[in-house]
Design an enzyme around this catalytic site. Structure first.
Site, short mmCIF file in Angstrom:
data_model
loop_
_atom_site.label_atom_id
_atom_site.label_comp_id
_atom_site.label_asym_id
_atom_site.label_seq_id
_atom_site.Cartn_x
_atom_site.Cartn_y
_atom_site.Cartn_z
N SER A 192 53.09 29.78 56.88
CA SER A 192 52.59 31.11 57.23
C SER A 192 51.16 30.99 57.74
O SER A 192 50.44 30.06 57.36
CB SER A 192 52.62 32.02 56.00
N LYS A 194 50.85 28.73 50.48
CA LYS A 194 50.95 28.42 51.90
C LYS A 194 49.85 27.44 52.33
O LYS A 194 50.09 26.57 53.17
CB LYS A 194 50.90 29.71 52.72
N TYR A 236 50.20 33.85 46.73
CA TYR A 236 51.07 33.56 47.88
C TYR A 236 50.33 32.71 48.91
O TYR A 236 50.84 31.67 49.36
CB TYR A 236 51.55 34.87 48.52
#
Length: 246
Positions: free
Chosen positions: A146, A163, A159
């Site tokens: 991402s 990534k 999160y």
């Protein structure tokens, strides 16, 4: 000018995790359209079964299970070898996300996020590398990460951390494996209109999703990477919708 591949992926064998919906399912469809055979991994058996029926049993096989289990990843690779005799590419796409402040999300969800987004990527890669080395003719590792792996945002700290970890993993693997003919690519999309984080910070049918990438946009990037000449490697590909603010 229409897109033209420089290398055919016809009859290559690709294992895809997180294949039951969204980017994973779109990637399976795109690669089968290009002639590849796909091994589909995810937890939702019904979704995988429907996708195999859509793609055709001659083109796809489903291996339901939990990508957080190292042995499951070995089984995913074994299914490719049992069915088609080899593995050419693995696409580590499985991932989950939720939005909220650092104290807003419960421990169980945070642990699942770290294990699914990062540790499972490690297990998937390890299983594939063992097979690539046994075959002795290289291979492709594609990690769907991402843009959050380059720039964290508010309410997505854990999160984004997973990534960032994937980005570090991919960059290091490129340096470790490229001499063996194993290419490592990070495909890093911005917001994509999928089931991702629905009910955990995103709402289904939200107008903001209209400005996001579509799963097929990311799937096309994966196809382009795999159809490059073996003399070329793409290490990082970031994608943004033209409408989404960066």
């Amino acid at each position: 000018m229409p897109y033209t591949a420089t290398r055919s992926i016809d009859d290559t064998v690709v294992a895809i995790t997180g294949a039951s919906a969204g980017i994973g399912a779109a990637t399976a469809r795109t690669l089968v359209d290009a002639g590849a055979r796909v091994v589909l991994g995810a937890r939702r058996t019904d979704r995988l079964t429907a996708l195999v029926e859509e793609l055709g049993e001659q083109n796809a096989v489903a291996v339901p299970g939990d990508v957080r289990d190292p042995e499951y990843n070995d089984a995913l690779v074994a299914a490719a070898v049992d069915r088609w005799g080899r593995l050419d590419t693995v696409i580590a796409n499985a991932g989950i996300g939720a939005y909220g402040g650092i104290l807003d999300l419960d421990d169980t969800l945070l642990r699942e996020m770290v294990e699914t987004n990062y540790l499972a990527t490690v297990w998937t890669v390890r299983s594939a590398v063992r097979r690539f080395r046994a075959q002795g003719d290289g291979g492709d590792i594609v990690i769907v990460s991402s843009v959050a792996g380059f720039r964290g945002g508010a309410d997505e700290a854990v999160y984004a951390g997973t990534k960032f970890a994937q980005v570090g993993l991919g960059g290091s693997l490129d340096r470790e494996l490229r001499a063996e003919g194993i290419r490592v690519t990070l495909i890093c999309p911005a917001g994509t209109s999928t089931e991702f984080a629905i009910g955990a910070g995103r709402e289904e049918g939200s107008p903001e999703l209209d400005a996001y990438l579509r799963p097929g946009d990311v799937a096309h990037a994966a196809r382009v990477v795999l159809e490059q000449s073996r003399s070329v490697r793409t290490t990082v590909w970031q994608l943004w919708s033209a409408q989404q603010q960066s």
